[in-house]
Design a protein around this motif. Structure first.
Motif, mmCIF file in Angstrom:
data_model
loop_
_atom_site.group_PDB
_atom_site.id
_atom_site.type_symbol
_atom_site.label_atom_id
_atom_site.label_comp_id
_atom_site.label_asym_id
_atom_site.label_seq_id
_atom_site.Cartn_x
_atom_site.Cartn_y
_atom_site.Cartn_z
ATOM 1 N N TRP A 95 0.753 -1.289 0.019
ATOM 2 C CA TRP A 95 -0.020 0.088 -0.137
ATOM 3 C C TRP A 95 0.859 1.258 0.162
ATOM 4 N N TYR A 96 1.895 1.459 0.920
ATOM 5 C CA TYR A 96 2.729 2.505 0.843
ATOM 6 C C TYR A 96 3.586 2.479 -0.264
ATOM 7 N N ALA A 97 4.159 1.522 -0.921
ATOM 8 C CA ALA A 97 5.000 1.557 -2.094
ATOM 9 C C ALA A 97 4.050 1.665 -3.357
ATOM 10 N N LYS A 98 2.820 1.513 -3.329
ATOM 11 C CA LYS A 98 1.987 1.369 -4.517
ATOM 12 C C LYS A 98 2.312 0.425 -5.546
ATOM 13 N N ASP A 99 2.442 -0.737 -5.081
ATOM 14 C CA ASP A 99 2.904 -1.697 -5.650
ATOM 15 C C ASP A 99 2.070 -2.902 -5.901
ATOM 16 N N ASN A 100 1.518 -2.886 -7.260
ATOM 17 C CA ASN A 100 0.279 -4.113 -7.421
ATOM 18 C C ASN A 100 0.818 -5.416 -7.229
ATOM 19 N N THR A 101 1.934 -5.664 -7.767
ATOM 20 C CA THR A 101 2.457 -7.069 -7.679
ATOM 21 C C THR A 101 2.733 -7.585 -6.462
ATOM 22 N N THR A 102 3.348 -6.970 -5.566
ATOM 23 C CA THR A 102 3.468 -7.090 -3.983
ATOM 24 C C THR A 102 2.082 -7.252 -3.430
ATOM 25 N N ALA A 103 0.982 -6.675 -3.835
ATOM 26 C CA ALA A 103 -0.237 -6.720 -3.300
ATOM 27 C C ALA A 103 -0.911 -8.050 -3.690
ATOM 28 N N VAL A 104 -0.815 -8.587 -4.818
ATOM 29 C CA VAL A 104 -1.186 -9.778 -5.285
ATOM 30 C C VAL A 104 -0.583 -10.757 -4.653
#
Length: 78
Positions: free
Chosen positions: A27-36
């Protein structure tokens, strides 16, 4: 629903805590791959799925055969 609420063990708790940390970081890094990856890990922890989560890594034991044993023949290599 019963599977979600019962039989919490160390690995389930560890997966949920690690998934929460990954989701916060994504969320803080705004990284969708890590969110998945975080959502995948969270679902594994909540629903108790995975390789060894539901006992799916069970392998049956081999039965010992008490029949005749073959005698091994060895040759001397020079």
């Amino acid at each position: 629903m019963k599977k979600i609420l019962h039989k919490w063990h160390f690995m389930r708790i560890a997966r949920v805590v690690l998934a929460a940390a990954i989701l916060v970081q994504s969320w803080y890094a705004k990284d969708n791959t890590t969110a998945v990856f975080g959502v995948l890990l969270l679902s594994m922890g909540v629903f108790d799925i995975g390789c060894c989560g539901a006992g799916s890594c069970y392998t049956p034991l081999k039965k010992n055969h008490t029949g005749a044993h073959k005698k091994s023949v060895y040759e001397e290599v020079v």
